[in-house]
Design a protein around this motif. Structure first.
Motif, PDB file in Angstrom:
ATOM      1  N   GLN A  33       0.834  -1.208   0.000  1.00  0.00           N
ATOM      2  CA  GLN A  33       0.000   0.000   0.000  1.00  0.00           C
ATOM      3  C   GLN A  33       0.868   1.257   0.000  1.00  0.00           C
ATOM      4  OE1 GLN A  33      -3.711  -0.109   2.459  1.00  0.00           O
ATOM      5  NE2 GLN A  33      -2.760  -1.918   3.375  1.00  0.00           N
ATOM      6  N   LEU A  34       1.951   1.218   0.758  1.00  0.00           N
ATOM      7  CA  LEU A  34       2.835   2.369   0.873  1.00  0.00           C
ATOM      8  C   LEU A  34       3.506   2.682  -0.463  1.00  0.00           C
ATOM      9  CD1 LEU A  34       4.376   4.538   2.396  1.00  0.00           C
ATOM     10  CD2 LEU A  34       5.852   2.743   3.354  1.00  0.00           C
ATOM     11  N   LYS A  35       3.912   1.668  -1.193  1.00  0.00           N
ATOM     12  CA  LYS A  35       4.546   1.879  -2.500  1.00  0.00           C
ATOM     13  C   LYS A  35       3.631   2.687  -3.415  1.00  0.00           C
ATOM     14  CE  LYS A  35       6.933  -0.562  -6.262  1.00  0.00           C
ATOM     15  NZ  LYS A  35       6.282   0.051  -7.445  1.00  0.00           N
ATOM     16  N   ASN A 163      -7.920  -1.532   8.165  1.00  0.00           N
ATOM     17  CA  ASN A 163      -7.945  -0.067   8.195  1.00  0.00           C
ATOM     18  C   ASN A 163      -6.755   0.508   8.954  1.00  0.00           C
ATOM     19  OD1 ASN A 163     -10.369   0.274   6.711  1.00  0.00           O
ATOM     20  ND2 ASN A 163     -11.548  -0.248   8.541  1.00  0.00           N
ATOM     21  N   VAL A 164      -6.318  -0.194  10.006  1.00  0.00           N
ATOM     22  CA  VAL A 164      -5.151   0.256  10.759  1.00  0.00           C
ATOM     23  C   VAL A 164      -3.888   0.075   9.921  1.00  0.00           C
ATOM     24  CG1 VAL A 164      -3.711  -0.155  12.796  1.00  0.00           C
ATOM     25  CG2 VAL A 164      -6.205  -0.154  13.005  1.00  0.00           C
ATOM     26  N   ARG A 165      -3.787  -1.045   9.209  1.00  0.00           N
ATOM     27  CA  ARG A 165      -2.620  -1.253   8.351  1.00  0.00           C
ATOM     28  C   ARG A 165      -2.571  -0.199   7.244  1.00  0.00           C
ATOM     29  NH1 ARG A 165      -4.380  -6.660   8.958  1.00  0.00           N
ATOM     30  NH2 ARG A 165      -5.005  -6.819   6.766  1.00  0.00           N
ATOM     31  N   LYS A 166      -3.730   0.147   6.710  1.00  0.00           N
ATOM     32  CA  LYS A 166      -3.771   1.220   5.711  1.00  0.00           C
ATOM     33  C   LYS A 166      -3.331   2.545   6.336  1.00  0.00           C
ATOM     34  CE  LYS A 166      -6.892   3.846   2.736  1.00  0.00           C
ATOM     35  NZ  LYS A 166      -8.292   4.030   2.279  1.00  0.00           N
ATOM     36  N   ALA A 167      -3.800   2.816   7.564  1.00  0.00           N
ATOM     37  CA  ALA A 167      -3.413   4.054   8.248  1.00  0.00           C
ATOM     38  C   ALA A 167      -1.912   4.100   8.490  1.00  0.00           C
ATOM     39  CB  ALA A 167      -4.173   4.178   9.573  1.00  0.00           C
ATOM     40  N   ALA A 171       0.674   6.830   7.205  1.00  0.00           N
ATOM     41  CA  ALA A 171       1.564   7.499   8.153  1.00  0.00           C
ATOM     42  C   ALA A 171       3.012   7.462   7.671  1.00  0.00           C
ATOM     43  CB  ALA A 171       1.450   6.836   9.524  1.00  0.00           C
ATOM     44  N   HIS A 172       3.471   6.306   7.199  1.00  0.00           N
ATOM     45  CA  HIS A 172       4.819   6.230   6.624  1.00  0.00           C
ATOM     46  C   HIS A 172       4.950   7.203   5.465  1.00  0.00           C
ATOM     47  CE1 HIS A 172       5.165   2.338   8.775  1.00  0.00           C
ATOM     48  NE2 HIS A 172       6.466   2.446   8.587  1.00  0.00           N
ATOM     49  N   ALA A 173       3.941   7.217   4.585  1.00  0.00           N
ATOM     50  CA  ALA A 173       4.001   8.079   3.396  1.00  0.00           C
ATOM     51  C   ALA A 173       4.079   9.546   3.771  1.00  0.00           C
ATOM     52  CB  ALA A 173       2.787   7.819   2.503  1.00  0.00           C
ATOM     53  N   LEU A 219      -3.956   1.490  -5.864  1.00  0.00           N
ATOM     54  CA  LEU A 219      -3.901   0.035  -6.005  1.00  0.00           C
ATOM     55  C   LEU A 219      -4.424  -0.590  -4.720  1.00  0.00           C
ATOM     56  CD1 LEU A 219      -2.784  -2.117  -8.039  1.00  0.00           C
ATOM     57  CD2 LEU A 219      -0.686  -2.083  -6.714  1.00  0.00           C
ATOM     58  N   PHE A 220      -5.474  -1.399  -4.809  1.00  0.00           N
ATOM     59  CA  PHE A 220      -6.077  -2.026  -3.640  1.00  0.00           C
ATOM     60  C   PHE A 220      -5.968  -3.545  -3.747  1.00  0.00           C
ATOM     61  CE2 PHE A 220      -8.252   2.027  -4.079  1.00  0.00           C
ATOM     62  CZ  PHE A 220      -8.220   2.528  -2.792  1.00  0.00           C
ATOM     63  N   ILE A 221      -5.830  -4.209  -2.603  1.00  0.00           N
ATOM     64  CA  ILE A 221      -5.778  -5.666  -2.544  1.00  0.00           C
ATOM     65  C   ILE A 221      -6.943  -6.148  -1.688  1.00  0.00           C
ATOM     66  CG2 ILE A 221      -4.409  -7.676  -1.868  1.00  0.00           C
ATOM     67  CD1 ILE A 221      -1.928  -5.886  -2.134  1.00  0.00           C
ATOM     68  N   ARG A 222      -7.700  -7.109  -2.205  1.00  0.00           N
ATOM     69  CA  ARG A 222      -8.811  -7.633  -1.428  1.00  0.00           C
ATOM     70  C   ARG A 222      -8.282  -8.277  -0.139  1.00  0.00           C
ATOM     71  NH1 ARG A 222     -13.625  -8.824  -4.939  1.00  0.00           N
ATOM     72  NH2 ARG A 222     -13.023  -8.461  -7.103  1.00  0.00           N
TER      73      ARG A 222
END
Length: 254
Positions: A33-35, A163-167, A171-173, A219-222
């Motif tokens: 997600q970060l990439k 949702n936390v992993r996305k957050a 945050a890294h970005a 880009l999203f992953i199910r």
């Protein structure tokens, strides 16, 4: 700007485990997600792995695959190395490791850490010096983030939440953009004109090509239950890689 993004562990090496979670899966999810977020902001991003394998496919060779991570960063002459991990040992919270203080690595760490803490109401464990190979042997500034404790029930519950992993990816970005002097675009409305949806992480490379051809769109992953993330459904056009189609009014199946 160019960055080497290093999802910790992989393949034979699960990393830390706890409450049904494996570190290698969490770090890969965050980094994929970060990439996308970084490339949307114009930062060329090199991944040390994009699937469940050891870098260099050196299964069982810990020293060799750690050096492979370093070599990828050096060969691509990146401006920053960022390794993403999950902690263990009964503690809690967010921490960023560097090999020494008073340099650009510490500057990057100090800019990333506050966003990580805010991303899920985590405790802050600060910026810490540790003698880690991928930090010590890289010639460019290098940081290693420790995102919660997988063996702490409260932290594990957060890490289990997509949702936390996305957050954490966001945050890294945000911190990396600050380090490079790039304005982070809130909300990413332009990014959601078009989005790409992958059935599994194995579709990542095909999805990346599609994303690039569509202006580095989202880009999203199910998730494991193969449901469609809400943000993907909000895109005006949704390109589906793999199977199946969705209820999106304007989706295209590749």
């Amino acid at each position: 700007m160019k960055l080497c993004l290093d999802p910790g562990h992989g393949g034979y090496d699960s990393g830390a485990i706890g409450f049904g979670l494996q570190e290698k899966d969490i770090t890969l999810d965050i980094c994929l997600q970060l990439k996308t977020l970084l490339e949307y902001h114009g930062i060329v991003t090199i991944l040390t792995r994009d699937g469940d394998y050891a870098p260099g496919h050196l299964e069982g060779n810990l020293n060799g695959e750690l050096w492979t991570r370093v070599k990828l960063a050096e060969q691509n002459a990146v401006d920053l190395f960022c390794s993403v991990h999950v902690n263990a040992g009964g503690g809690t919270g967010e921490q960023v490791l560097v090999s020494e203080l008073d340099g650009n690595a510490q500057k990057a760490a100090n800019q990333v850490l506050p966003y990580l803490v805010q991303a899920g109401g985590w405790a802050s464990r600060g910026v810490t010096v540790q003698n880690v190979l991928v930090l010590r042997e890289t010639s460019m500034p290098a940081i290693l983030t420790e995102n919660g404790f997988i063996d702490n029930s409260a932290d594990a519950a957060k890490l289990k939440d997509p949702n936390v992993r996305k957050a954490l990816a966001v945050a890294h970005a945000r911190g990396i953009c600050d380090y490079f002097g790039i304005q982070y675009l809130e909300g990413g409305r332009d990014m959601l004109e078009v989005a790409v949806l992958l059935y599994t992480k194995e579709d990542y490379w095909a999805g990346t090509d599609v994303s690039v051809k569509n202006g580095n769109c989202a880009l999203f992953i199910r998730p494991d239950d193969h449901s469609v993330p809400k943000d993907a459904m909000s895109a005006k056009k949704l390109i589906v890689v793999g199977w199946p189609t969705t209820n999106h009014p304007n989706d295209v199946l590749l």
